[in-house]
Scaffold this motif. Structure first.
Motif, PDB file in Angstrom:
ATOM      1  N   GLY A 106       0.816  -1.204   0.000  1.00  0.00           N
ATOM      2  CA  GLY A 106       0.000   0.000   0.000  1.00  0.00           C
ATOM      3  C   GLY A 106       0.855   1.260   0.000  1.00  0.00           C
ATOM      4  O   GLY A 106       2.073   1.212  -0.173  1.00  0.00           O
ATOM      5  N   SER A 141      -2.179   0.780  -4.436  1.00  0.00           N
ATOM      6  CA  SER A 141      -1.410  -0.399  -4.053  1.00  0.00           C
ATOM      7  C   SER A 141      -0.774  -1.002  -5.290  1.00  0.00           C
ATOM      8  O   SER A 141      -1.323  -0.896  -6.396  1.00  0.00           O
ATOM      9  CB  SER A 141      -2.317  -1.463  -3.414  1.00  0.00           C
ATOM     10  OG  SER A 141      -2.953  -0.993  -2.258  1.00  0.00           O
ATOM     11  N   ILE A 176      -3.859  -0.642   4.142  1.00  0.00           N
ATOM     12  CA  ILE A 176      -4.059  -1.116   2.773  1.00  0.00           C
ATOM     13  C   ILE A 176      -5.552  -1.335   2.527  1.00  0.00           C
ATOM     14  O   ILE A 176      -6.167  -2.214   3.134  1.00  0.00           O
ATOM     15  CB  ILE A 176      -3.283  -2.417   2.526  1.00  0.00           C
ATOM     16  CG1 ILE A 176      -1.783  -2.166   2.710  1.00  0.00           C
ATOM     17  CG2 ILE A 176      -3.567  -2.964   1.128  1.00  0.00           C
ATOM     18  CD1 ILE A 176      -0.983  -3.422   2.876  1.00  0.00           C
ATOM     19  N   LEU A 179      -6.832  -4.101  -2.492  1.00  0.00           N
ATOM     20  CA  LEU A 179      -6.172  -5.400  -2.504  1.00  0.00           C
ATOM     21  C   LEU A 179      -7.123  -6.416  -3.138  1.00  0.00           C
ATOM     22  O   LEU A 179      -8.315  -6.419  -2.835  1.00  0.00           O
ATOM     23  CB  LEU A 179      -5.812  -5.819  -1.076  1.00  0.00           C
ATOM     24  CG  LEU A 179      -4.839  -6.974  -0.905  1.00  0.00           C
ATOM     25  CD1 LEU A 179      -3.482  -6.644  -1.534  1.00  0.00           C
ATOM     26  CD2 LEU A 179      -4.639  -7.305   0.572  1.00  0.00           C
ATOM     27  N   ARG A 220      -3.188  -4.519   9.627  1.00  0.00           N
ATOM     28  CA  ARG A 220      -3.972  -5.374   8.724  1.00  0.00           C
ATOM     29  C   ARG A 220      -4.202  -6.770   9.274  1.00  0.00           C
ATOM     30  O   ARG A 220      -5.003  -7.537   8.706  1.00  0.00           O
ATOM     31  CB  ARG A 220      -3.301  -5.480   7.351  1.00  0.00           C
ATOM     32  CG  ARG A 220      -3.156  -4.173   6.590  1.00  0.00           C
ATOM     33  CD  ARG A 220      -4.476  -3.465   6.377  1.00  0.00           C
ATOM     34  NE  ARG A 220      -4.720  -2.445   7.379  1.00  0.00           N
ATOM     35  CZ  ARG A 220      -5.836  -1.729   7.461  1.00  0.00           C
ATOM     36  NH1 ARG A 220      -6.829  -1.947   6.618  1.00  0.00           N
ATOM     37  NH2 ARG A 220      -5.978  -0.819   8.406  1.00  0.00           N
TER      38      ARG A 220
END
Length: 358
Positions: A106, A141, A176, A179, A220
């Motif tokens: 990210g 990202s 992030i 994804l 995360r």
């Protein structure tokens, strides 16, 4: 698991087991200053680090390095290898572990600015052709499954770490939100969790093959839906389940800026070494230090040994932080508060662990 971590902290408060000793990690994180200010940084390292008891220094370069194998990704005001070695020598002179950082996965853009990796290699973009001028997103990202990506990333990590003489590397990997995009041809059919676990493992395995430890932010890996931590300090897109599918020797930097969340125990109970990462609120930072000390004092030896210490963050620019640390009151609120928090936290560490100061 998160509830179990809270129970662990409650039980630890009744334990009489002696602590393990001084915190192994007493660290500071800074963004690399302008290259013209390397002297300011090395002076700060030599003067302030021994005084405060800092033994670990994470310096975030991102792509600001004169890469030889992939010179096209060098970003504005890049450091030469010799300049990185200057910083490494200053750290060595005062016995400080030097760890470079590039934000990976990210944070490949900020506002309308796209970082150099995706500017020159748009084929690595997770959302190539989407979000013109980065409108409507937080940060871009890169796609972990893009052909050719890892050769560029691994070469760049190796060059920066070789210049730094480091035995560890910080991969970033926080906040992030993009994804396993459904429109990404490389990620089709993959979940965010498996994609995240795959990239964490790929980075870890490369670093391990070169004799280096992987460090990363921990947000995360935390379930933001079930515990009220939300989408910034934790995940709401399912990546948190990846914690069961990644190597356990990764150093987790557990950042929280509003409350002293009991997540260090969560990471320790998952078998991962962890440091707390406060920012600019002294009272909160000392509470986070207390969480770390409770784990080291009250848990069984295997869990207690995972509680490694602190990595203080700044988020105001190295120059502003150093000036604020040295008493300049004109550096703005963020720098002033971050410098005060750093001083207060490390004073608390020295008072509880006199041997930490040099």
């Amino acid at each position: 698991m998160f509830g179990t971590a809270i129970l662990l902290l409650t039980l630890m408060q009744t334990s009489a087991k002696p602590p393990l000793g001084p915190l192994p990690v007493r660290g500071l994180h800074l963004s690399a200053p302008d290259t013209k200010n390397i002297g300011m940084l090395t002076t700060f390292i030599k003067d302030a680090f021994p005084r405060e008891g800092v033994n670990t220094f994470v310096l975030e370069f991102d792509y600001r390095f004169k890469f030889k194998k992939h010179p096209e990704i060098a970003d504005g005001d890049p450091y030469s290898a010799d300049q990185v070695k200057q910083i490494a020598q200053a750290c060595k002179d005062v016995g400080v572990r030097f760890i470079p950082q590039i934000n990976l996965l990210g944070h490949q853009s900020w506002a309308a600015h796209t970082e150099s990796l995706l500017r020159v290699h748009p084929e690595f973009d997770e959302t190539r052709g989407k979000y013109p001028n980065n409108k409507g997103i937080y940060c871009r990202s890169y796609c972990p499954n893009a052909p050719g990506l890892h050769q560029v990333i691994f070469d760049s990590i190796d060059e920066l770490c070789d210049a730094a003489g480091s035995d560890a590397f910080h991969c970033g990997m926080d906040e992030i939100f993009i994804l396993a995009d459904p429109d990404c041809p490389n990620c089709k059919g993959k979940t965010a969790a498996e994609t995240f676990a795959g990239e964490v493992t790929a980075l870890h395995d490369h670093l391990k093959s070169t004799g280096r430890q992987m460090w990363m932010w921990g947000d995360r890996f935390i379930d933001g839906r079930s515990n009220g931590l939300g989408e910034w300090e934790a995940s709401q897109n399912g990546t948190w389940t990846a914690i069961g599918n990644v190597p356990k020797d990764i150093m987790i930097c557990d950042w929280h800026y509003e409350h002293a969340e009991p997540t260090p125990a969560y990471f320790a109970m998952n078998g991962m070494p962890v440091v707390v990462s406060p920012w600019r609120r002294s009272e909160l930072a000392i509470q986070q230090l207390g969480l770390m000390e409770e784990i080291r004092k009250g848990a069984n030896e295997k869990i207690a040994s995972k509680a490694q210490g602190v990595l203080h963050t700044t988020w105001c620019g190295a120059e502003s932080f150093i000036k604020a640390y040295n008493g300049d009151t004109k550096q703005g609120r963020q720098a002033t508060e971050a410098a005060k928090c750093f001083k207060d936290l490390f004073k608390a560490i020295r008072e509880s662990e006199p041997v930490a100061a040099k």
